[in-house]
Design a protein around this motif. Structure first.
Motif, PDB file in Angstrom:
ATOM      1  N   THR A 129      29.758  30.020  40.886  1.00 29.00           N
ATOM      2  CA  THR A 129      30.013  31.067  41.876  1.00 29.00           C
ATOM      3  C   THR A 129      29.331  32.353  41.447  1.00 29.00           C
ATOM      4  O   THR A 129      29.005  32.543  40.274  1.00 29.00           O
ATOM      5  N   THR A 130      29.114  33.234  42.404  1.00 29.86           N
ATOM      6  CA  THR A 130      28.538  34.547  42.088  1.00 29.86           C
ATOM      7  C   THR A 130      29.574  35.368  41.322  1.00 29.86           C
ATOM      8  O   THR A 130      30.704  35.523  41.785  1.00 29.86           O
ATOM      9  N   PRO A 131      29.221  35.877  40.144  1.00 26.96           N
ATOM     10  CA  PRO A 131      30.186  36.669  39.361  1.00 26.96           C
ATOM     11  C   PRO A 131      30.675  37.888  40.136  1.00 26.96           C
ATOM     12  O   PRO A 131      29.901  38.541  40.839  1.00 26.96           O
ATOM     13  N   GLU A 132      31.965  38.181  40.003  1.00 30.39           N
ATOM     14  CA  GLU A 132      32.560  39.348  40.657  1.00 30.39           C
ATOM     15  C   GLU A 132      33.249  40.227  39.622  1.00 30.39           C
ATOM     16  O   GLU A 132      33.964  39.726  38.749  1.00 30.39           O
ATOM     17  N   THR A 133      33.029  41.526  39.732  1.00 30.46           N
ATOM     18  CA  THR A 133      33.689  42.467  38.821  1.00 30.46           C
ATOM     19  C   THR A 133      35.177  42.529  39.142  1.00 30.46           C
ATOM     20  O   THR A 133      35.550  42.761  40.283  1.00 30.46           O
ATOM     21  N   PHE A 134      36.025  42.309  38.132  1.00 30.78           N
ATOM     22  CA  PHE A 134      37.474  42.332  38.372  1.00 30.78           C
ATOM     23  C   PHE A 134      38.160  43.514  37.700  1.00 30.78           C
ATOM     24  O   PHE A 134      39.242  43.923  38.120  1.00 30.78           O
ATOM     25  N   ASP A 240      31.518  47.176  33.321  1.00 33.06           N
ATOM     26  CA  ASP A 240      32.082  46.306  34.354  1.00 33.06           C
ATOM     27  C   ASP A 240      32.335  44.934  33.744  1.00 33.06           C
ATOM     28  O   ASP A 240      31.506  44.433  32.976  1.00 33.06           O
ATOM     29  N   TYR A 241      33.455  44.328  34.104  1.00 34.42           N
ATOM     30  CA  TYR A 241      33.803  42.989  33.609  1.00 34.42           C
ATOM     31  C   TYR A 241      33.692  41.967  34.749  1.00 34.42           C
ATOM     32  O   TYR A 241      34.511  41.971  35.664  1.00 34.42           O
ATOM     33  N   PRO A 242      32.700  41.081  34.719  1.00 35.91           N
ATOM     34  CA  PRO A 242      32.579  40.059  35.764  1.00 35.91           C
ATOM     35  C   PRO A 242      33.251  38.745  35.366  1.00 35.91           C
ATOM     36  O   PRO A 242      33.382  38.440  34.174  1.00 35.91           O
ATOM     37  N   ILE A 243      33.665  37.984  36.367  1.00 43.10           N
ATOM     38  CA  ILE A 243      34.289  36.678  36.131  1.00 43.10           C
ATOM     39  C   ILE A 243      33.643  35.658  37.068  1.00 43.10           C
ATOM     40  O   ILE A 243      33.270  35.990  38.198  1.00 43.10           O
ATOM     41  N   ALA A 244      33.496  34.425  36.588  1.00 42.10           N
ATOM     42  CA  ALA A 244      32.857  33.394  37.404  1.00 42.10           C
ATOM     43  C   ALA A 244      33.382  32.009  37.059  1.00 42.10           C
ATOM     44  O   ALA A 244      33.787  31.745  35.912  1.00 42.10           O
ATOM     45  N   LEU A 245      33.351  31.137  38.055  1.00 40.46           N
ATOM     46  CA  LEU A 245      33.632  29.713  37.858  1.00 40.46           C
ATOM     47  C   LEU A 245      32.364  29.080  37.310  1.00 40.46           C
ATOM     48  O   LEU A 245      31.267  29.376  37.788  1.00 40.46           O
ATOM     49  N   LEU A 246      32.497  28.216  36.320  1.00 45.16           N
ATOM     50  CA  LEU A 246      31.324  27.599  35.720  1.00 45.16           C
ATOM     51  C   LEU A 246      30.937  26.302  36.431  1.00 45.16           C
ATOM     52  O   LEU A 246      31.776  25.609  36.999  1.00 45.16           O
ATOM     53  N   ASP A 260      41.751  33.422  41.065  1.00 46.17           N
ATOM     54  CA  ASP A 260      42.493  34.078  42.147  1.00 46.17           C
ATOM     55  C   ASP A 260      43.642  34.917  41.593  1.00 46.17           C
ATOM     56  O   ASP A 260      43.920  36.016  42.084  1.00 46.17           O
ATOM     57  N   LEU A 261      44.317  34.401  40.559  1.00 40.90           N
ATOM     58  CA  LEU A 261      45.412  35.147  39.940  1.00 40.90           C
ATOM     59  C   LEU A 261      44.891  36.423  39.294  1.00 40.90           C
ATOM     60  O   LEU A 261      45.483  37.500  39.444  1.00 40.90           O
ATOM     61  N   VAL A 262      43.784  36.324  38.579  1.00 44.61           N
ATOM     62  CA  VAL A 262      43.191  37.491  37.913  1.00 44.61           C
ATOM     63  C   VAL A 262      42.866  38.590  38.921  1.00 44.61           C
ATOM     64  O   VAL A 262      43.097  39.777  38.674  1.00 44.61           O
ATOM     65  N   ARG A 263      42.378  38.201  40.094  1.00 46.33           N
ATOM     66  CA  ARG A 263      41.939  39.162  41.102  1.00 46.33           C
ATOM     67  C   ARG A 263      43.055  39.568  42.071  1.00 46.33           C
ATOM     68  O   ARG A 263      42.869  40.449  42.900  1.00 46.33           O
ATOM     69  N   SER A 264      44.205  38.925  41.963  1.00 45.19           N
ATOM     70  CA  SER A 264      45.328  39.224  42.854  1.00 45.19           C
ATOM     71  C   SER A 264      45.998  40.543  42.462  1.00 45.19           C
ATOM     72  O   SER A 264      45.784  41.061  41.359  1.00 45.19           O
ATOM     73  N   PRO A 265      46.829  41.112  43.348  1.00 44.94           N
ATOM     74  CA  PRO A 265      47.558  42.339  42.994  1.00 44.94           C
ATOM     75  C   PRO A 265      48.395  42.174  41.725  1.00 44.94           C
ATOM     76  O   PRO A 265      48.487  43.093  40.909  1.00 44.94           O
ATOM     77  N   GLU A 266      48.995  40.982  41.557  1.00 44.15           N
ATOM     78  CA  GLU A 266      49.805  40.733  40.350  1.00 44.15           C
ATOM     79  C   GLU A 266      48.930  40.764  39.092  1.00 44.15           C
ATOM     80  O   GLU A 266      49.299  41.355  38.076  1.00 44.15           O
TER      81      GLU A 266
END
Length: 281
Positions: A129-134, A240-246, A260-266
Motif C-alpha cells: 500500500t502507499t505509505p501514509e503519515t500517521f 513524519d512517520y509513515p506506515i504501510a502494509l508489506l 486501521d487501529l493505529v490511524r483510528s481516533p483511539e
C-alpha cells in the motif's frame, strides 16, 4: 317454512366454510412471508459475517524504536479486541529494519520514523500500500536528572568536556539532529553515534553521557530518569512517520486491521498522549 329454513342453514354453513378457507390462506401466506423475511435476515447476517471474517494468527510489525511504548500499548488493545491474535514487534533503527525487509525478513507492517527510510522499502517494491503519515515527532535534548550541566540550548551541547550522544546520521533521529545543527551552523562531535534513539537515550540514563539529542516521546517515556530541554531549531527538523502494509505480508487481514487501529481516533489518542504530534493537515 321448513324448506326455507334448511336453505338458510346451508347458505350459512357455506359462508362459514369459505371464511374458514380464506383465513387459512391468509395464515399460510403470513407464515410464508415471515419465513421469507427470517431467511432474508439470516442471509444478510451470514453475508455480513463472511465479509468481516474473524481475525486470527500473528501480526508481525517492524517499527521505529521511538514507537516502542505506544505501539506495545496498541498491540495489547488489538489482541484484546481480537481474541486469537498476537502482535509481534521488532523495534529498532528504521534504516536497519528497512534493510531487513528488503532482505526478505517476513513482516506484515512497517512503521518508519521518516519518509526517507520508508522509501528504502517502497523503492524495492516491497510495500503493498502507499505509505501514509500517521504521526510526527520532534527532537528534544535529554540531560541528566536536574540538568547539572545547565544545558539550555543546542549550542550548549558544543561546550568543551561535555559528553554528548547522537543517533547515527543514517537513522531518522540522527538525520534530524544533523539538520538542526546545520541550520544553526553548529559543529558537534559526539562521544558516540547510536543505531537507534533508545540506545542514545540509554547512554544518558546510565550516566555514560551528559546529554543526547532524542525525540520528545523518548524523554517523556523515560520519566524522571532524564530531564528534557526544548530547543527552537527542532521545529525545522520534525519527522513524519509513515506506515504501510508489506507486499508479502503473511497475515494481510490482521495487518490491515492493525493499521486501521493505529490511524483510528483511539490509536491517535494513545500516540498523542505519548508525545507524538498529529499529521499535518
Amino acid at each position: 317454512m321448513t324448506t326455507r329454513s334448511a336453505r338458510r342453514t346451508r347458505r350459512t354453513t357455506r359462508t362459514l366454510q369459505a371464511a374458514g378457507v380464506g383465513a387459512a390462506v391468509l395464515l399460510t401466506l403470513s407464515a410464508c412471508s415471515s419465513s421469507d423475511t427470517s431467511d432474508a435476515d439470516k442471509a444478510k447476517t451470514s453475508a455480513s459475517a463472511s465479509s468481516s471474517p474473524k481475525l486470527s494468527g500473528t501480526v508481525t510489525v517492524f517499527a521505529a524504536a521511538s514507537l516502542k511504548e505506544s505501539f506495545t500499548a496498541l498491540g495489547q488493545q488489538f489482541e484484546k479486541a481480537h481474541p486469537g491474535t498476537k502482535v509481534s514487534f521488532s523495534f529498532g533503527g528504521s534504516d536497519s529494519l528497512a534493510a531487513s525487509i528488503t532482505g526478505g525478513a517476513p513482516a506484515d507492517v512497517f512503521a518508519a520514523a521518516s519518509p526517507k527510510t520508508m522509501a528504502i522499502v517502497t523503492d524495492k517494491g516491497d510495500a503493498a500500500t502507499t505509505p501514509e503519515t500517521f504521526v510526527r515527532n520532534q527532537l528534544e535534548i535529554a540531560t541528566l536528572p536536574g540538568n547539572p550541566d545547565k544545558i539550555s540550548s543546542l549550542k550548549d551541547l558544543t561546550k568543551s568536556g561535555l559528553k554528548v550522544v547522537l543517533c547515527d546520521k543514517t537513522v531518522p533521529c540522527g538525520a534530524a539532529a544533523q539538520k538542526a545543527l546545520d541550520a544553526s551552523d553548529l559543529k558537534l562531535t559526539p562521544v558516540s553515534y547510536e543505531q537507534d534513539v533508545k540506545s542514545a537515550l540509554t547512554k544518558v540514563e546510565l550516566k555514560e553521557a551528559d546529554a543526547a539529542v532524542v525525540y520528545k516521546t523518548d524523554v517523556k517515556a523515560a520519566g524522571d530518569k532524564v530531564e528534557g530541554v526544548e530547543f527552537p531549531e527542532s521545529a525545522d527538523a520534525i519527522n513524519d512517520y509513515p506506515i504501510a502494509l508489506l507486499k508479502d505480508a503473511p497475515n494481510t487481514a490482521a495487518a490491515k486491521a492493525f493499521i486501521d487501529l493505529v490511524r483510528s481516533p483511539e490509536g491517535q489518542n494513545v500516540l498523542t498522549q505519548a508525545g507524538f504530534l498529529k499529521p499535518a493537515s
